[in-house]
Motif scaffolding. Structure first.
Motif, mmCIF file in Angstrom:
data_model
loop_
_atom_site.group_PDB
_atom_site.id
_atom_site.type_symbol
_atom_site.label_atom_id
_atom_site.label_comp_id
_atom_site.label_asym_id
_atom_site.label_seq_id
_atom_site.Cartn_x
_atom_site.Cartn_y
_atom_site.Cartn_z
ATOM 1 N N ALA A 193 0.813 -1.032 -0.119
ATOM 2 C CA ALA A 193 -0.098 -0.084 -0.035
ATOM 3 C C ALA A 193 0.870 1.418 -0.110
ATOM 4 C CB ALA A 193 -0.861 0.041 1.145
ATOM 5 N N ALA A 194 0.353 2.297 -0.349
ATOM 6 C CA ALA A 194 0.914 3.533 -0.366
ATOM 7 C C ALA A 194 1.501 3.959 0.957
ATOM 8 C CB ALA A 194 0.197 4.627 -0.995
ATOM 9 N N SER A 195 2.505 4.779 0.984
ATOM 10 C CA SER A 195 2.934 5.269 2.417
ATOM 11 C C SER A 195 1.881 6.156 3.065
ATOM 12 C CB SER A 195 4.493 5.892 2.051
ATOM 13 O OG SER A 195 4.170 7.215 1.305
ATOM 14 N N ARG A 196 1.997 6.046 4.196
ATOM 15 C CA ARG A 196 1.182 7.119 5.290
ATOM 16 C C ARG A 196 -0.354 6.978 4.785
ATOM 17 N NH1 ARG A 196 4.189 12.815 4.951
ATOM 18 N NH2 ARG A 196 4.273 11.985 2.506
ATOM 19 N N LEU A 197 -0.695 5.844 4.525
ATOM 20 C CA LEU A 197 -1.923 5.548 3.915
ATOM 21 C C LEU A 197 -3.319 5.991 4.897
ATOM 22 C CD1 LEU A 197 -3.621 4.526 1.433
ATOM 23 C CD2 LEU A 197 -3.896 2.264 2.356
ATOM 24 N N PRO A 198 -3.302 5.963 5.968
ATOM 25 C CA PRO A 198 -4.137 6.337 6.787
ATOM 26 C C PRO A 198 -4.672 7.998 6.779
ATOM 27 C CG PRO A 198 -3.015 5.078 8.363
ATOM 28 C CD PRO A 198 -2.261 4.989 6.862
ATOM 29 N N VAL A 199 -3.344 8.772 6.532
ATOM 30 C CA VAL A 199 -3.312 10.062 6.525
ATOM 31 C C VAL A 199 -3.983 10.542 5.115
ATOM 32 C CG1 VAL A 199 -1.968 12.300 6.355
ATOM 33 C CG2 VAL A 199 -1.447 10.602 8.129
ATOM 34 N N ARG A 200 -3.360 9.871 4.006
ATOM 35 C CA ARG A 200 -4.043 9.924 2.893
ATOM 36 C C ARG A 200 -5.412 9.547 2.643
ATOM 37 N NH1 ARG A 200 0.129 10.304 -0.931
ATOM 38 N NH2 ARG A 200 2.114 9.742 -0.341
ATOM 39 N N ALA A 201 -6.094 8.720 3.144
ATOM 40 C CA ALA A 201 -7.338 8.094 3.224
ATOM 41 C C ALA A 201 -8.110 9.499 4.009
ATOM 42 C CB ALA A 201 -7.543 6.923 4.152
ATOM 43 N N ALA A 202 -7.523 9.959 5.045
ATOM 44 C CA ALA A 202 -8.191 10.841 5.818
ATOM 45 C C ALA A 202 -8.464 12.442 4.940
ATOM 46 C CB ALA A 202 -7.518 11.238 6.976
ATOM 47 N N VAL A 203 -7.327 12.668 4.228
ATOM 48 C CA VAL A 203 -7.200 13.842 3.471
ATOM 49 C C VAL A 203 -8.288 13.493 2.344
ATOM 50 C CG1 VAL A 203 -5.853 15.075 1.639
ATOM 51 C CG2 VAL A 203 -4.981 14.470 3.836
ATOM 52 N N GLY A 204 -8.384 12.380 1.708
ATOM 53 C CA GLY A 204 -9.363 12.151 0.581
ATOM 54 C C GLY A 204 -10.871 12.309 1.191
ATOM 55 N N GLY A 205 -11.006 11.758 2.382
ATOM 56 C CA GLY A 205 -12.388 11.766 2.952
ATOM 57 C C GLY A 205 -12.580 13.373 3.345
ATOM 58 N N LEU A 206 -11.736 14.004 3.555
ATOM 59 C CA LEU A 206 -12.121 15.443 4.110
ATOM 60 C C LEU A 206 -12.518 16.245 2.781
ATOM 61 C CD1 LEU A 206 -12.119 17.318 6.160
ATOM 62 C CD2 LEU A 206 -9.644 17.958 5.862
ATOM 63 N N LEU A 207 -11.661 16.083 1.613
ATOM 64 C CA LEU A 207 -11.819 16.552 0.434
ATOM 65 C C LEU A 207 -13.301 16.424 -0.109
ATOM 66 C CD1 LEU A 207 -8.432 16.283 -1.372
ATOM 67 C CD2 LEU A 207 -9.429 18.411 -0.625
ATOM 68 N N LEU A 208 -13.549 15.038 -0.361
ATOM 69 C CA LEU A 208 -14.629 14.575 -0.823
ATOM 70 C C LEU A 208 -16.017 15.013 0.051
ATOM 71 C CD1 LEU A 208 -14.231 11.423 -2.817
ATOM 72 C CD2 LEU A 208 -15.048 13.328 -3.817
ATOM 73 N N GLY A 209 -15.955 14.761 1.402
ATOM 74 C CA GLY A 209 -16.896 14.973 2.293
ATOM 75 C C GLY A 209 -17.265 16.406 2.504
ATOM 76 N N GLY A 210 -16.211 17.222 2.530
ATOM 77 C CA GLY A 210 -16.447 18.573 2.644
ATOM 78 C C GLY A 210 -17.106 19.160 1.293
ATOM 79 N N PHE A 211 -16.618 18.880 0.017
ATOM 80 C CA PHE A 211 -17.402 19.036 -1.036
ATOM 81 C C PHE A 211 -18.601 18.780 -1.173
ATOM 82 C CE2 PHE A 211 -18.740 18.560 -5.707
ATOM 83 C CZ PHE A 211 -18.467 19.721 -6.064
ATOM 84 N N ILE A 212 -19.105 17.692 -1.062
ATOM 85 C CA ILE A 212 -20.406 16.981 -0.871
ATOM 86 C C ILE A 212 -21.303 17.836 -0.029
ATOM 87 C CG2 ILE A 212 -21.840 15.129 -0.661
ATOM 88 C CD1 ILE A 212 -19.455 13.368 -1.529
#
Length: 283
Positions: free
Chosen positions: A33-52
């Motif tokens: 898996a990509a490095s620092r995956l928990p942080v990356r997943a949190a950033v992705g969730g924040l971006l899409l969750g905030g936009f939606i």
């Protein structure tokens, strides 16, 4: 508070989804898996969750105007509570004309019933109908005049009619609506009280929101979660479609106010007879 709860649930749910799926998928596709995956997943969730969440908030203030690509309405609306009906009176089935041959017009004022959706004639309380007969005789509504929110004076909206029998009779078109004279606004005859205002700005903003959703899914799956370009394109297509077809409709329906009750059916219009060579009042 509702939108805040939506934001928290979306961000948390998307973060968990991205993390869980990526651990399995990237381990299978790329051996690790990509490095620092928990942080990356949190950033992705924040971006899409905030936009939606922002999109849902915009829809809450303007229901249906900025919907998904499959459902958005290319217009804004404004409510009105009174209007003038421009009637064409008829005698023995023929529309009355003046000395110059022009159709005679009579103006009748209508106001919305208190707490209701029907429009009633001022002075008599008779409900609005497009054509038929009442105490004043037979008629056909040829236009309405109303004042929109930004209009300095009432504006005329002509009924869509068609002529038949060599121009000797008239009937309404299937659209059953009134179009603004020298303009693009209109009123649906089956939805009196609502003025529809076509808006290029609405179309552009709605399309922009849909495009930004696509872009954010691409950003999250490619540079943030570190999928390959080919895999990111596939995940973006699936994620965007699921968001548009499933998630957004659920959020919009949950956040929108309850719809207004449907208008009570108007009394059936009476048919006016057709005289030879005369003009027919058709429903």
């Amino acid at each position: 508070m509702t939108l805040l709860l939506v934001f928290v649930l979306l961000t948390g749910g998307l973060t968990a989804l991205f993390l869980g799926v990526s651990i399995v998928a990237q381990g299978y596709l790329y051996q690790e898996a990509a490095s620092r995956l928990p942080v990356r997943a949190a950033v992705g969730g924040l971006l899409l969750g905030g936009f939606i969440t922002l999109w849902a908030a915009l829809d809450k203030s303007n229901p249906g105007r900025y919907d998904t690509f499959f459902n958005f309405a290319p217009y804004s609306t404004a409510e009105f509570t009174e209007f003038e009906a421009v009637r064409w009176p008829a005698v023995a089935g023929a529309l009355r004309t003046d000395a110059s041959g022009k159709t005679v017009e009579e103006v009748v004022k209508f106001k919305r019933a208190p707490g209701g959706t029907q429009f009633l004639r001022e002075g008599t309380g008779e409900p609005f109908i497009m054509n038929g007969s009442d105490n004043s005789g037979s008629f056909m509504t040829g236009a309405i005049r109303l004042k929109g929110p930004e209009d300095p004076a009432p504006v005329r909206y002509n009924a869509l009619v068609k002529e038949t029998a060599g121009g000797k009779s008239k009937s309404y078109t299937p659209e059953r609506r009134f179009n603004e004279e020298n303009g693009s606004r209109y009123v649906e005859a089956v939805q009196m009280g609502t003025l529809f205002v076509p808006s290029n700005k609405t179309v552009v903003l709605a399309l922009l929101l849909n495009f930004l959703l696509l872009v954010l899914w691409m950003v999250v799956t490619w540079p943030v979660l570190r999928y390959s370009l080919a895999h990111a394109l596939g995940l973006t297509a699936v994620g965007t479609l699921v968001t548009m077809l499933v998630l957004m409709p659920l959020l919009f329906r949950f956040n929108r106010a309850a719809p207004k009750p449907a208008p009570a059916p108007a009394p059936a219009a009476t048919s006016a007879p057709v005289v030879p060579g005369g003009t027919k009042i058709a429903s």
